[in-house]
Design a protein around this motif. Structure first.
Motif, PDB file in Angstrom:
ATOM      1  N   ASN A 129       3.714  -1.392  10.791  1.00  0.00           N
ATOM      2  CA  ASN A 129       3.871  -1.364   9.335  1.00  0.00           C
ATOM      3  C   ASN A 129       4.919  -2.337   8.815  1.00  0.00           C
ATOM      4  N   ASN A 130       5.492  -3.184   9.676  1.00  0.00           N
ATOM      5  CA  ASN A 130       6.612  -4.028   9.260  1.00  0.00           C
ATOM      6  C   ASN A 130       6.254  -4.968   8.118  1.00  0.00           C
ATOM      7  N   ASP A 131       5.016  -5.484   8.129  1.00  0.00           N
ATOM      8  CA  ASP A 131       4.629  -6.470   7.115  1.00  0.00           C
ATOM      9  C   ASP A 131       4.056  -5.846   5.851  1.00  0.00           C
ATOM     10  N   MET A 132       3.914  -4.509   5.845  1.00  0.00           N
ATOM     11  CA  MET A 132       3.246  -3.881   4.716  1.00  0.00           C
ATOM     12  C   MET A 132       4.131  -3.806   3.472  1.00  0.00           C
ATOM     13  N   HIS A 133       5.455  -3.916   3.638  1.00  0.00           N
ATOM     14  CA  HIS A 133       6.359  -3.783   2.501  1.00  0.00           C
ATOM     15  C   HIS A 133       6.088  -4.822   1.419  1.00  0.00           C
ATOM     16  N   ARG A 134       5.569  -5.989   1.813  1.00  0.00           N
ATOM     17  CA  ARG A 134       5.347  -7.043   0.823  1.00  0.00           C
ATOM     18  C   ARG A 134       4.184  -6.706  -0.120  1.00  0.00           C
ATOM     19  N   PHE A 135       3.352  -5.703   0.258  1.00  0.00           N
ATOM     20  CA  PHE A 135       2.253  -5.310  -0.611  1.00  0.00           C
ATOM     21  C   PHE A 135       2.707  -4.318  -1.685  1.00  0.00           C
ATOM     22  N   ILE A 136       3.911  -3.772  -1.551  1.00  0.00           N
ATOM     23  CA  ILE A 136       4.348  -2.657  -2.389  1.00  0.00           C
ATOM     24  C   ILE A 136       5.371  -3.144  -3.405  1.00  0.00           C
ATOM     25  N   ASP A 137       5.139  -2.857  -4.688  1.00  0.00           N
ATOM     26  CA  ASP A 137       6.159  -3.191  -5.679  1.00  0.00           C
ATOM     27  C   ASP A 137       6.990  -1.950  -5.979  1.00  0.00           C
ATOM     28  N   SER A 138       8.154  -2.168  -6.568  1.00  0.00           N
ATOM     29  CA  SER A 138       9.129  -1.084  -6.748  1.00  0.00           C
ATOM     30  C   SER A 138       8.613   0.002  -7.679  1.00  0.00           C
ATOM     31  N   GLU A 139       7.841  -0.370  -8.703  1.00  0.00           N
ATOM     32  CA  GLU A 139       7.329   0.613  -9.657  1.00  0.00           C
ATOM     33  C   GLU A 139       6.421   1.633  -8.968  1.00  0.00           C
ATOM     34  N   VAL A 140       5.523   1.129  -8.118  1.00  0.00           N
ATOM     35  CA  VAL A 140       4.588   2.026  -7.417  1.00  0.00           C
ATOM     36  C   VAL A 140       5.339   2.872  -6.392  1.00  0.00           C
ATOM     37  N   TYR A 141       6.328   2.286  -5.720  1.00  0.00           N
ATOM     38  CA  TYR A 141       7.095   3.032  -4.726  1.00  0.00           C
ATOM     39  C   TYR A 141       7.858   4.185  -5.385  1.00  0.00           C
ATOM     40  N   LEU A 142       8.448   3.934  -6.558  1.00  0.00           N
ATOM     41  CA  LEU A 142       9.150   5.000  -7.278  1.00  0.00           C
ATOM     42  C   LEU A 142       8.181   6.082  -7.736  1.00  0.00           C
ATOM     43  N   LEU A 143       6.968   5.672  -8.116  1.00  0.00           N
ATOM     44  CA  LEU A 143       5.933   6.642  -8.485  1.00  0.00           C
ATOM     45  C   LEU A 143       5.603   7.544  -7.300  1.00  0.00           C
ATOM     46  N   ALA A 144       5.418   6.940  -6.129  1.00  0.00           N
ATOM     47  CA  ALA A 144       5.105   7.719  -4.922  1.00  0.00           C
ATOM     48  C   ALA A 144       6.248   8.689  -4.596  1.00  0.00           C
ATOM     49  N   MET A 202       5.216   4.856   2.068  1.00  0.00           N
ATOM     50  CA  MET A 202       4.643   3.513   2.150  1.00  0.00           C
ATOM     51  C   MET A 202       3.114   3.569   2.055  1.00  0.00           C
ATOM     52  N   ASN A 203       2.496   4.472   2.829  1.00  0.00           N
ATOM     53  CA  ASN A 203       1.035   4.575   2.810  1.00  0.00           C
ATOM     54  C   ASN A 203       0.521   5.053   1.452  1.00  0.00           C
ATOM     55  N   LEU A 204       1.256   5.982   0.850  1.00  0.00           N
ATOM     56  CA  LEU A 204       0.868   6.467  -0.469  1.00  0.00           C
ATOM     57  C   LEU A 204       0.996   5.342  -1.502  1.00  0.00           C
ATOM     58  N   SER A 205       2.037   4.540  -1.388  1.00  0.00           N
ATOM     59  CA  SER A 205       2.211   3.403  -2.297  1.00  0.00           C
ATOM     60  C   SER A 205       1.082   2.391  -2.136  1.00  0.00           C
ATOM     61  N   LEU A 206       0.711   2.129  -0.879  1.00  0.00           N
ATOM     62  CA  LEU A 206      -0.384   1.191  -0.611  1.00  0.00           C
ATOM     63  C   LEU A 206      -1.690   1.675  -1.217  1.00  0.00           C
ATOM     64  N   HIS A 207      -1.869   2.998  -1.230  1.00  0.00           N
ATOM     65  CA  HIS A 207      -3.089   3.554  -1.838  1.00  0.00           C
ATOM     66  C   HIS A 207      -3.001   3.519  -3.359  1.00  0.00           C
ATOM     67  N   LEU A 208      -1.835   3.835  -3.908  1.00  0.00           N
ATOM     68  CA  LEU A 208      -1.694   3.968  -5.355  1.00  0.00           C
ATOM     69  C   LEU A 208      -1.812   2.623  -6.075  1.00  0.00           C
ATOM     70  N   LYS A 209      -1.347   1.556  -5.433  1.00  0.00           N
ATOM     71  CA  LYS A 209      -1.370   0.250  -6.101  1.00  0.00           C
ATOM     72  C   LYS A 209      -2.788  -0.154  -6.520  1.00  0.00           C
ATOM     73  N   PRO A 210      -3.768  -0.186  -5.606  1.00  0.00           N
ATOM     74  CA  PRO A 210      -5.134  -0.500  -6.059  1.00  0.00           C
ATOM     75  C   PRO A 210      -5.753   0.619  -6.877  1.00  0.00           C
ATOM     76  N   ALA A 211      -5.351   1.873  -6.645  1.00  0.00           N
ATOM     77  CA  ALA A 211      -5.911   2.999  -7.401  1.00  0.00           C
ATOM     78  C   ALA A 211      -5.587   2.861  -8.886  1.00  0.00           C
ATOM     79  N   ILE A 212      -4.346   2.519  -9.191  1.00  0.00           N
ATOM     80  CA  ILE A 212      -3.944   2.341 -10.588  1.00  0.00           C
ATOM     81  C   ILE A 212      -4.698   1.166 -11.197  1.00  0.00           C
ATOM     82  N   ASN A 213      -4.868   0.110 -10.416  1.00  0.00           N
ATOM     83  CA  ASN A 213      -5.624  -1.050 -10.891  1.00  0.00           C
ATOM     84  C   ASN A 213      -7.065  -0.667 -11.206  1.00  0.00           C
TER      85      ASN A 213
END
Length: 639
Positions: free
Chosen positions: A290-305, A328-339
């Motif tokens: 999961n080391n490279d996954m952080h770049r997919f997550i923005d702070s707004e979505v992470y705070l939401l999670a 992290m996994n929840l943020s990765l899901h929420l980002k496209p879900a909100i879109n």
């Protein structure tokens, strides 16, 4: 042969001669037992020439007795749907028929033509069209009537396509690998699919098999609509925001290839629209690093999670707020879900019913977490999305039980994306910790590119057609109780005692109610009268029910409040003389779960036992046959 008659034959044929009662068949098909008996009489008349009959045994039920098995296969299972179009007979069937007819035709359709196709009176047809209008209204679509021309659907093109894709998904309750799109010829669909896969691999984009199916559906709908001169219209801002994104380049190449092979021109708006769809898929690798996954997550979505998980912890005491992998996994899901929700794009969750049945605690917690999305963005996510959030929560709970022990090496092949693959991964490792080490997950379409050299066996949720050098164990995505028994016959679970939560004063047998609201009102009032809950408790249970129905199939509903609200943990039980419709399913056994608000109990064991109970059709029917509290309690004890 009607669709329901066909379904009855299929159900009886699938149990290989075992009898099914009219109550069991009615529960499967959401009609009354009397309707089932009338249908069987009609079926027998139609099948008599082929030496096939549905027989009945008093006290046991109906079974299929084909004296001519070849006749059953040839004349029914194969030829019925192909040679004889199914005429809609019920109002629901006619509404679906009319919806499909209008959605897949851009031109006007005369009422007279519809009248001759459904074989009902003009007044009945108008009633059915009223139901169609109500469905279309949810998508801001309307039926336009033009004298001498007929009727057609009007509205924004994006809304029409959204409605079409919703209709396709809702009308295909089949495993993904068995689904077929009837929008275009299979040869055209293959060209579209090959173009998608080629460019996804070229740009090293990993999506789930379900997302692949969604993209295929979207492009097929776009192709058909463009052929009828119907185009999407997007704001200029949408183009400027995405034209420099990788997804835009991928979409452009996919549609250019399709244009070259199928001869349909996709305008720039269609490229942008497909780009938005691509951004609404899970664009992360299934590799466990999961080391490279952080770049997919923005702070707004992470705070939401974080806020979602914190609210879940406050209500259910799951202690998940410190789980960084979950966040992290929840943020990765929420980002496209909100879109997806911003652009009115749907997602299908083929595991939804299994999730609700097998993981009711996680589903309830996910519903609570989804309230945070509403608070921040002012839109409510649907049950499909809540189901995916529940998978992440279940994964986190399973992982917390897991320990690192040397295990055999296996690969998981899963069609449902990162969330469900990770859940299956942790389920397997936890339940078989002394034997199994899951070294990774892969989608079915990528299996050919995966090295099997150091793998001992495969656990797969989809059929693998090609021959492999290692064993393959087939399971459902959820890894339910029957699937676990394939790998291991018995498992150790935390034990709980359902009997201690059941009380005479809160058990009501053989009652008559017409609606779920009436049942909930009655059960909660008993608690309020006895000072077990305050006056707002009824509204809390009803509000939870409005967000996602708690009917789980097998004639059972498990309602519960938005948050703990009673002075003790109690199971309020009610059985009905006749099933009622509850969230699209027939329900006859209601178990209201009331949780002690004064302490944070570990409810996983209680939910596990409830799931075991309601998942067993035989036990449910045994409970429904009870007439006294003592009989009911004894059935619970020995189940």
């Amino acid at each position: 042969m009607t669709g329901r008659e066909y379904a009855i034959i299929q159900l009886l044929n699938n149990v290989n001669g075992a009898p099914l009662t009219s109550a069991q068949l009615s529960a499967e098909l959401n009609v009354s037992p009397k309707t089932i008996r009338n249908d069987i009489k009609a079926i027998n008349l139609k099948l008599k020439p082929y030496a096939i009959q549905i027989q009945s045994i008093r006290g046991k039920g109906f079974f299929l007795e084909p004296h001519n098995k070849e006749g059953l296969r040839k004349y029914f299972l194969e030829d019925t749907e192909k040679k004889h179009p199914i005429i809609p007979t019920t109002s629901k069937e006619r509404v679906n028929f009319l919806l499909e007819k209008l959605l897949f035709n851009s031109d006007y359709i005369k009422i007279e033509d519809l009248h001759t196709e459904v074989f009902v009176s003009r007044s009945t047809l108008q009633i059915d069209l009223k139901s169609v209008r109500q469905i279309l209204k949810k998508y801001n679509l309307f039926i336009e009537h033009k004298p001498h021309y007929g009727i057609k659907i009007v509205g924004k093109e994006t809304s029409i396509r959204f409605c079409i894709s919703e209709y396709i998904f809702n009308q295909k309750p089949l495993p993904l690998e068995k689904q077929q799109l009837n929008i275009l010829p299979s040869s055209d669909l293959k060209i579209i699919r090959d173009s998608i896969l080629k460019n996804l691999r070229k740009y090293k984009i990993i999506i789930s098999d379900i997302s692949l199916h969604n993209l295929l559906t979207h492009i097929a709908i776009a192709y058909k609509r463009i052929s009828e001169d119907a185009h999407v219209h997007l704001e200029k801002n949408d183009f400027y925001q995405i034209k420099d994104e990788k997804e835009y380049r991928v979409a452009k190449e996919i549609l250019f290839e399709i244009k070259e092979k199928l001869g349909v021109d996709f305008p720039q708006n269609e490229i942008v629209y497909l780009s938005i769809h691509l951004k609404g898929t899970t664009l992360v690798s299934s590799i466990r690093d999961n080391n490279d996954m952080h770049r997919f997550i923005d702070s707004e979505v992470y705070l939401l999670a974080k806020e979602m998980v914190q609210r879940i912890d406050n209500h259910y005491g799951m202690k998940l707020a410190g789980d960084k992998e979950l966040l992290m996994n929840l943020s990765l899901h929420l980002k496209p879900a909100i879109n997806r929700y911003r652009y009115q794009m749907n997602i299908r969750n083929p595991m939804l019913e299994d999730i609700k049945l097998n993981f009711p605690l996680s589903f309830a917690a996910a519903t609570t977490g989804a309230e945070v999305i509403y608070d921040q963005f002012n839109f409510r996510v649907n049950e499909d999305e809540v189901g995916y959030i529940a998978l992440h929560l279940e994964t986190a709970q399973e992982k917390s039980k897991n320990t690192s022990i040397k295990r055999k090496r296996c690969l998981i092949v899963c069609a449902s994306g990162l969330g469900s693959a990770q859940l299956l991964l942790h389920k397997v490792e936890n339940e078989f910790r002394d034997r199994v080490n899951v070294i990774g997950t892969t989608e079915y379409y990528n299996l050919a590119n995966y090295s099997l050299e150091d793998i001992d066996f495969i656990i797969s949720t989809v059929p693998i057609e090609r021959s492999l050098s290692i064993p393959v164990i087939y399971v459902s995505t959820i890894l339910g109780h029957s699937d676990i028994s394939v790998i291991e016959k018995i498992l150790d679970h935390q034990t709980a005692n359902l009997e201690k939560y059941i009380f005479r004063e809160y058990t009501f047998l053989n009652r008559d109610f017409e609606t779920p609201e009436a049942v909930i009102q009655f059960l909660t009032n008993q608690l309020i009268i006895n000072n077990q809950a305050d006056a707002g408790y009824t509204q809390s249970v009803l509000e939870r029910e409005r967000q996602a129905p708690t009917s789980f199939g097998n004639l059972v509903a498990l309602p519960h409040p938005m948050q703990a609200g009673t002075t003790a943990t109690i199971l309020s039980i009610l059985t009905l003389n006749k099933p009622i419709e509850w969230g699209g399913k027939q329900v006859q056994l209601v178990i209201l779960l009331n949780v002690d608000k004064s302490k944070k109990e570990d409810l996983s064991s209680l939910f596990h036992l409830l799931v075991q109970l309601v998942d067993n059709k035989h036990v449910v029917f045994e409970l429904l046959s009870c007439h006294t509290y003592d009989q009911f309690r004894e059935k619970i004890r020995i189940s």
